[in-house]
Design an enzyme around this catalytic site. Structure first.
Site, PDB file in Angstrom:
ATOM      1  CD  GLN A 397       1.897  -1.152   5.879  1.00  9.40           C
ATOM      2  OE1 GLN A 397       0.790  -0.754   6.252  1.00  9.40           O
ATOM      3  NE2 GLN A 397       2.208  -2.435   5.824  1.00  9.40           N
ATOM      4  CD  GLU A 447       4.561  -8.604  -5.067  1.00 11.60           C
ATOM      5  OE1 GLU A 447       3.520  -8.789  -5.730  1.00 11.60           O
ATOM      6  OE2 GLU A 447       4.588  -8.573  -3.819  1.00 11.60           O
ATOM      7  CG  ASP A 503       2.768  -7.113   5.023  1.00 15.14           C
ATOM      8  OD1 ASP A 503       1.587  -7.294   5.385  1.00 15.14           O
ATOM      9  OD2 ASP A 503       3.256  -5.983   4.850  1.00 15.14           O
ATOM     10  CB  CYS A 531      -3.821  -5.440   6.703  1.00 17.68           C
ATOM     11  SG  CYS A 531      -4.358  -6.283   5.217  1.00 17.68           S
ATOM     12  CD  GLU A 574      -1.045  -4.102   8.996  1.00 21.14           C
ATOM     13  OE1 GLU A 574      -0.371  -4.657   8.122  1.00 21.14           O
ATOM     14  OE2 GLU A 574      -1.895  -3.224   8.755  1.00 21.14           O
TER      15      GLU A 574
END
Length: 624
Positions: A397, A447, A503, A531, A574
């Site tokens: 971040q 991921e 996310d 975002c 965000e």
């Protein structure tokens, strides 16, 4: 944004919208209309000038092997790409479609690939339409095109924006006013979303009547909060070599770079890094990169700094296409020597130095490779009292203190208990997963980038966290298997408390991932961290639309939302939304038939813009 994919350029700072793209494939092509397209890929002699000089360079550009496909009707880029790559086995490099209707441009690497595509697509029947394919002209270099237009016009050129105007458009107003403006903009966006959803799914209205937006929370750090920045090497309006931010994008005809010393959102470490690298470039025999002709060598500088440890990582981006192997070794040694000899009493010091080969990527190459030159291989920072190892290309971040607030809001909305299993979809290096771990019985993350999973596993071990497990692969392939694993240890008949947290990259989740989440009946709560709320609105609709053959499973309805100002002085925010769904009930007798709902949904999605709006941690200069 939790994926490593996102920050290559996902996490691009406000330097240049596409720091590793080059002008040999100008994005102005995406603004073309069918009137700009002819039947030959050859550049006509009457136009063979500076605007097309890039085609003569000794480097690859897919603009040479481009086709136009017509008579397509409305279509999705994803479904068209699937047709080309999976069904027809065409080896294409890029799809460009300004409107996602009627026509699209497709680029290839070779004339053979281009020709095979023409023969395959011309006359091919797709979605009830007969496609027409023809060779297309290469696009003009946007910078040269703008210069030619300005040279032929008596109009005075517009004043170039300053660095503050380009990257921090809200810096001129108080922070309270910034928050008020962002709250109003987010409220407007959510109101449009709920209105659109009501048209697509009338049964959502009772849920939307109770949907609450809890405004925009402030960032604990307003100035100097950016822990990652990508600076461009170029020249200012006076012709001086500068390391800073581009004041516009190449496709708009701008290559001017401005210094960053007056920017409020950059920490002093980052400003020192830009200044020191500028000194190195000015004294080096190697030249700054110039996109006008693709000449020079020093192209960009990525800076990562840790507020927790004071560590400073520099990644020098070098355009090496015009350098021999000996020259590359010489340049690497120059970089190493310069930062080894920094004054002992200097305010800051480079603790980690990398060389990045920034040039055209090979087919299938996701990122430009890095070579460690000096110091440590990683830096360390802290979120939610947890330490995270950060590698050069890993996502983290952009606002560390803001991330503490963001993750706490996600935890509060999800409300996990010691009986909860949390699924972290797009888990990246595990920051959200590990922040949730102490509140849950178990955390499972997935991921697609293997190196990110390695970092996630390292970070879990380093923090003594043992209730996390990570998987490498596509999220849509692993969601069902993670659900099965979450339920494996549960007693038969015992309710399963399963929460999903997503996310994703700024473009949002692929519709296959949404479909997988919808079909996993054990998931009844979902926290979506975005975002880029404008782009993610498509996902919000997909989660809450009526059940259909594409989206099986009961809809997820928005319950509560809160925004966090991760990017003070910019227009970006965000957003975190909690979605919940109820057990399946008898269909409302007044609900429209499935066919009508599908038609309404399709018509609504046609209004989505074709180009991606860059919101979030990318203060892209062309849209700032």
């Amino acid at each position: 944004m939790e994926s490593v994919i996102k920050e290559t350029p996902a996490e691009v700072s406000p330097s240049d919208a596409q720091p590793i793209e080059t002008p040999v494939e100008p994005s102005v092509a995406e603004k073309a209309t069918t009137d700009d397209v002819a039947a030959s890929a050859d550049v006509p002699e009457e136009k063979a000038g500076e605007e097309y000089a890039y085609l003569e360079r000794n480097e690859f550009t897919s603009e040479i092997y481009k086709i136009e496909v017509k008579n397509m009707g409305y279509f999705g880029i994803g479904e068209f790409k699937k047709l080309l790559k999976n069904t027809l086995k065409l080896d294409m490099t890029k799809i460009k479609s300004p409107t996602r209707k009627e026509f699209a441009f497709v680029c290839f690497r070779t004339q053979e690939d281009q020709q095979r595509a023409l023969e395959t697509l011309n006359g091919y029947k797709w979605k009830g339409r007969v496609l027409k394919a023809l060779a297309a002209k290469a696009s003009a270099d946007p910078l040269q095109k703008k210069r030619a237009a300005e040279g032929a016009s008596d109009t005075k050129p517009k004043r170039q924006r300053t660095a503050v105007e380009a990257t921090c458009p809200l810096a001129g107003i108080s922070y309270d006013e910034q928050l008020k403006q962002k709250s109003e903009e987010m409220s407007t966006l959510l109101r449009k979303y709920t209105q659109e959803l009501t048209k697509i799914n009338p049964q959502a209205k009772p849920h939307l009547d109770n949907f609450k937006f809890n405004n925009v929370l402030p960032s604990p750090t307003v100035n100097g909060y950016r822990n990652k920045n990508e600076f461009t090497v170029g020249k200012n309006s006076e012709g001086e070599v500068v390391v800073g931010f581009r004041l516009g994008c190449y496709s708009d005809g701008s290559v001017e770079v401005a210094e960053v010393q007056d920017l409020p959102h950059l920490p002093d470490q980052a400003k020192w890094a830009a200044k020191s690298f500028q000194e190195l470039v000015r004294q080096s025999k190697f030249l700054p990169f110039n996109p006008d002709g693709n000449v020079g060598h020093f192209r960009q500088l990525m800076v990562r700094c840790s507020s927790a440890t004071g560590e400073l990582m520099l990644v020098a981006g070098i355009y090496s296409s015009n350098l021999s192997e000996d020259e590359q070794r010489e340049l690497k040694q120059e970089l190493k020597s310069f930062y080894e000899q920094v004054e002992p009493d200097a305010t800051f010091k480079c603790t980690s130095l990398y060389y990045q080969d920034v040039k055209h990527r090979e087919a299938g190459q996701m990122v430009n490779p890095v070579d460690h030159l000096l110091g440590t291989t990683h830096i360390t920072d802290t979120i939610q009292s947890l330490q995270f190892r950060i590698s050069p290309l890993a996502f983290f971040q952009i606002n560390t203190e803001g991330a503490n607030v963001l993750y706490q809001q996600a935890i509060d909305l999800a409300a996990p208990t010691k009986d909860t299993t949390m699924l972290d979809i797009c888990c990246g290096t595990g920051t959200i997963a590990l922040a949730f771990a102490k509140h849950c019985k178990r955390v499972l993350g997935v991921e697609i980038v293997p190196d990110a999973i390695k970092d996630a596993e390292f970070n879990a071990e380093a923090n003594g966290i043992e209730n996390c497990k990570f998987f490498t692969g596509n999220a849509d392939d692993f969601i069902k298997s993670m659900v099965r694993e979450a339920m494996y240890d549960e007693q038969p008949g015992k309710p399963v408390d399963l929460i999903a947290v997503v996310d994703p990259p700024r473009a949002g989740l692929h519709n296959r991932s949404i479909a997988a989440i919808r079909s996993a009946s054990a998931i009844n709560r979902l926290v979506y961290v975005s975002c880029n709320p404008n782009s993610a609105k498509r996902n919000f609709i997909e989660l809450a639309r009526p059940e259909s053959k594409h989206y099986k499973g009961e809809p997820f309805y928005p319950k509560s939302a809160v925004a966090v100002d991760m990017f003070p002085h910019t227009a970006h925010t965000e957003l975190v939304i909690l979605f919940e769904r109820e057990p399946k009930t008898k269909t409302d007798e007044n609900a429209p038939p499935a066919e009508a709902v599908e038609e309404a949904a399709a018509e609504s999605l046609k209004t989505e813009t074709a180009t991606e709006v860059n919101i979030g941690d990318e203060e892209t200069l062309s849209t700032a």
